[in-house]
Motif scaffolding. Structure first.
Motif, short mmCIF file in Angstrom:
data_model
loop_
_atom_site.label_atom_id
_atom_site.label_comp_id
_atom_site.label_asym_id
_atom_site.label_seq_id
_atom_site.Cartn_x
_atom_site.Cartn_y
_atom_site.Cartn_z
N LYS A 22 -37.32 11.28 30.48
CA LYS A 22 -36.90 10.55 29.28
C LYS A 22 -37.89 10.83 28.17
O LYS A 22 -39.05 11.15 28.41
CB LYS A 22 -36.87 9.03 29.54
CG LYS A 22 -35.92 8.62 30.63
CD LYS A 22 -34.55 8.46 30.10
CE LYS A 22 -33.63 7.90 31.16
NZ LYS A 22 -32.32 7.67 30.70
N ARG A 24 -39.12 9.27 24.12
CA ARG A 24 -39.09 8.08 23.28
C ARG A 24 -38.52 8.43 21.91
O ARG A 24 -38.81 9.48 21.36
CB ARG A 24 -40.51 7.52 23.13
CG ARG A 24 -40.55 6.22 22.37
CD ARG A 24 -41.83 5.45 22.60
NE ARG A 24 -42.09 5.13 23.97
CZ ARG A 24 -41.55 4.08 24.63
NH1 ARG A 24 -40.71 3.30 24.03
NH2 ARG A 24 -41.87 3.84 25.88
N LYS A 38 -30.91 -6.64 18.15
CA LYS A 38 -31.32 -7.27 19.41
C LYS A 38 -30.39 -8.41 19.80
O LYS A 38 -30.02 -8.58 20.97
CB LYS A 38 -32.76 -7.77 19.31
CG LYS A 38 -33.80 -6.67 19.39
CD LYS A 38 -35.20 -7.22 19.33
CE LYS A 38 -35.56 -7.80 20.66
NZ LYS A 38 -36.98 -8.16 20.76
N THR A 47 -29.41 -4.15 27.30
CA THR A 47 -30.75 -4.00 26.75
C THR A 47 -30.61 -3.33 25.39
O THR A 47 -29.56 -2.76 25.07
CB THR A 47 -31.64 -3.12 27.65
OG1 THR A 47 -31.12 -1.79 27.66
CG2 THR A 47 -31.73 -3.68 29.07
N ASN A 49 -32.03 -0.60 24.43
CA ASN A 49 -31.83 0.83 24.69
C ASN A 49 -30.38 1.12 25.07
O ASN A 49 -29.76 2.06 24.55
CB ASN A 49 -32.78 1.30 25.80
CG ASN A 49 -32.70 2.79 26.01
OD1 ASN A 49 -33.01 3.56 25.12
ND2 ASN A 49 -32.26 3.18 27.19
N GLU A 50 -29.83 0.33 26.00
CA GLU A 50 -28.45 0.54 26.42
C GLU A 50 -27.49 0.40 25.24
O GLU A 50 -26.55 1.19 25.09
CB GLU A 50 -28.06 -0.47 27.50
CG GLU A 50 -28.73 -0.26 28.83
CD GLU A 50 -28.54 -1.43 29.77
OE1 GLU A 50 -28.66 -1.21 30.99
OE2 GLU A 50 -28.27 -2.57 29.32
N MET A 53 -27.86 3.46 22.78
CA MET A 53 -27.30 4.66 23.37
C MET A 53 -25.78 4.56 23.51
O MET A 53 -25.06 5.55 23.32
CB MET A 53 -27.94 4.96 24.73
CG MET A 53 -29.39 5.40 24.62
SD MET A 53 -29.63 6.80 23.47
CE MET A 53 -28.62 8.05 24.22
#
Length: 101
Positions: A22, A24, A38, A47, A49-50, A53
């Motif tokens: 991975k 960053r 958020k 999350t 990140n999820e 993406m």
């Protein structure tokens, strides 16, 4: 020293990247934008990140352009990941001077 080989698979109109490692990614946004993102990610039980993406993949899947690199681009990407052909500059001024040459 053995290097890890990345496996990148391309499918038409679908972003599929398979890689054992991975990296960053930093995104600049205002504190309010970050809070909103958020909160929304939490609302959909993901999350941060999820969520980001998922949004990127959804947009890529809707895109009508080809995201399959041609042979020249693929070779350049592979070479740069190996550290080949990388030119470093001491300052942005030096970079722009090199563009004039």
């Amino acid at each position: 020293m053995a290097t890890k080989k990345k496996s990148i698979q391309y499918q038409s109109k679908k972003m599929t990247v398979s890689s054992p490692e991975k990296v960053r990614l930093a995104i600049d946004c205002s504190p309010d934008e970050r809070k909103y993102i958020k909160m929304y990610a939490s609302y959909v039980n993901m999350t941060l990140n999820e969520f980001v993406m998922d949004c990127v993949r959804e947009r890529m899947n809707k895109c009508k352009r080809s995201h399959v690199p041609n042979a020249e681009t693929a070779a350049a990407l592979d070479a740069s990941e190996r550290g080949e052909g990388i030119i470093s500059f001491d300052s942005i001024d030096d970079f722009f001077k090199s563009m004039e040459d």
